[in-house]
Design an enzyme around this catalytic site. Sequence first.
Site, PDB file in Angstrom:
ATOM      1  N   HIS A 103       0.793  -1.520   0.053  1.00 52.96           N
ATOM      2  CA  HIS A 103       0.137   0.080   0.008  1.00 52.96           C
ATOM      3  C   HIS A 103       0.954   1.532  -0.266  1.00 52.96           C
ATOM      4  O   HIS A 103       0.165   2.153  -0.082  1.00 52.96           O
ATOM      5  CB  HIS A 103      -0.754  -0.283   1.178  1.00 52.96           C
ATOM      6  CG  HIS A 103      -2.336   1.031   0.849  1.00 52.96           C
ATOM      7  ND1 HIS A 103      -1.837   1.786   2.150  1.00 52.96           N
ATOM      8  CD2 HIS A 103      -3.017   0.895  -0.205  1.00 52.96           C
ATOM      9  CE1 HIS A 103      -3.108   2.705   1.874  1.00 52.96           C
ATOM     10  NE2 HIS A 103      -3.950   2.286   0.412  1.00 52.96           N
ATOM     11  N   LYS A 155       3.032   4.702  -1.285  1.00 58.53           N
ATOM     12  CA  LYS A 155       3.096   5.081  -2.431  1.00 58.53           C
ATOM     13  C   LYS A 155       4.143   5.748  -2.631  1.00 58.53           C
ATOM     14  O   LYS A 155       4.447   6.744  -1.131  1.00 58.53           O
ATOM     15  CB  LYS A 155       1.778   6.528  -2.398  1.00 58.53           C
ATOM     16  CG  LYS A 155       0.732   5.780  -2.495  1.00 58.53           C
ATOM     17  CD  LYS A 155       0.068   5.730  -0.583  1.00 58.53           C
ATOM     18  CE  LYS A 155      -1.099   5.620  -0.709  1.00 58.53           C
ATOM     19  NZ  LYS A 155      -1.891   4.123  -1.483  1.00 58.53           N
ATOM     20  N   ASP A 201      17.865   9.705  -7.587  1.00 58.39           N
ATOM     21  CA  ASP A 201      19.072   9.871  -6.945  1.00 58.39           C
ATOM     22  C   ASP A 201      19.826   9.804  -5.992  1.00 58.39           C
ATOM     23  O   ASP A 201      20.726  10.295  -5.028  1.00 58.39           O
ATOM     24  CB  ASP A 201      19.140  11.039  -7.775  1.00 58.39           C
ATOM     25  CG  ASP A 201      18.910  11.047  -9.193  1.00 58.39           C
ATOM     26  OD1 ASP A 201      19.260  10.726 -10.131  1.00 58.39           O
ATOM     27  OD2 ASP A 201      18.693  12.608  -9.594  1.00 58.39           O
TER      28      ASP A 201
END
Length: 398
Positions: free
Chosen positions: A175, A177, A182
């Site tokens: 779940h 996100k 870099d």
Amino acid sequence: MAKKKSTSKSNDSRSIITGIIGAIIIALAAWFGVDLSGVIDTGTGDVPGENTGGNVVTGNVTGINLQRGFGAEARFWQVYFTEPTGSNDTSLYNGGVDEPLASAIDNVRSTLDIAAFEWANPRLNAAVLRAHQRGVTVRMVVDDEHTDMDSDGMINELIDAGIPVVGDERSGLMHNKFMIMDSTIVWTGSMNFTEGGSYRNNNNLLRIQAPQAVTSYQAEFNEMLSGDFGSSRSESSAANFFTDEGTQVQIIFAPEDDVDVNMVNILSLAEESIRFMTFSFTLDEVGDALLERSAAGVDISGIFEVRGSETSFSEMTRLFCAGMDMRQDGNPFTFHHKVFIIDESIVMTGSFNISANATTSNDENQIIISDPDLAAQYIAEFDRRMAESRVPDGLSCP
């Protein structure tokens, strides 16, 4: 990877009483075993400012202009809030918070790691493909059901381009996100990487440029990339609690860390106010902590996603019936925040819904930042959404 089965009362930013902030921060640090004696500056340095274009701007904060949304930055963070269109018309889907995220992807030069519960945003998809084509090493971990890996979903455009994508292949949800760019910047928050997440739903997106944050999220990403999902992972490192530019930060991950216990401990420090915005809130122990703080005189108010808010599992009814200012959201689509703001100085946000599944089975992240400037931005968002909300009607109280 081969294609798989689908499986505030006010908009003003106010100064915080020095003693309260110092006590909260030092108590929080002590709880996690961090000695900050002689390090913490208990003065906020805040200058109350105006809410300009939806952004609370003080001497420490610069507003970020968006055509559709709100943004601000200070020190090592930037924060963005969606301004939903209220429409399914995709011609309106411009100028939102996905644009600075896509621009950031276009500036990546070396590595891009993405943990995505959902992936269905053409602007972000195109930016990732461009990164891959210019030689950036792109890697992804996804929830294999909600990214439609066995359909014509956008994730397969990335797979077909040769980008490695690892699905969780389990009943629990991946779940998260978040993105790591870099090895220097982390983007996290409540926003799924979809058009709906950017233009239909209420969400927040947080950009953090701090080495310790990168280390924490990178370790979590690497475990999932190796196929290690769910409760099999070891607890997070104590290094996930750190100070950057005088600001206290803690990062924790479910289900290996006790996110719910940690939340209760921090909420119990509240002395003045707790505001929250929540898609799902069903954990009794967190509800109990709010009831205890309310009884102690702490001002508590909250906004619930209307769907599911009146079920027997939701905490809304018992908090409302205890006299707290509980509201249901006004978005015709989805109120997707997972935010708590404590004493106008501590912000909790991330992917973590206040639910049993988020605690015991899902892969989740939560970041906790003690910064009155950042808290002021989340309070402004709370006030915007409170203005759209409604008081629950017809609830039956004992």
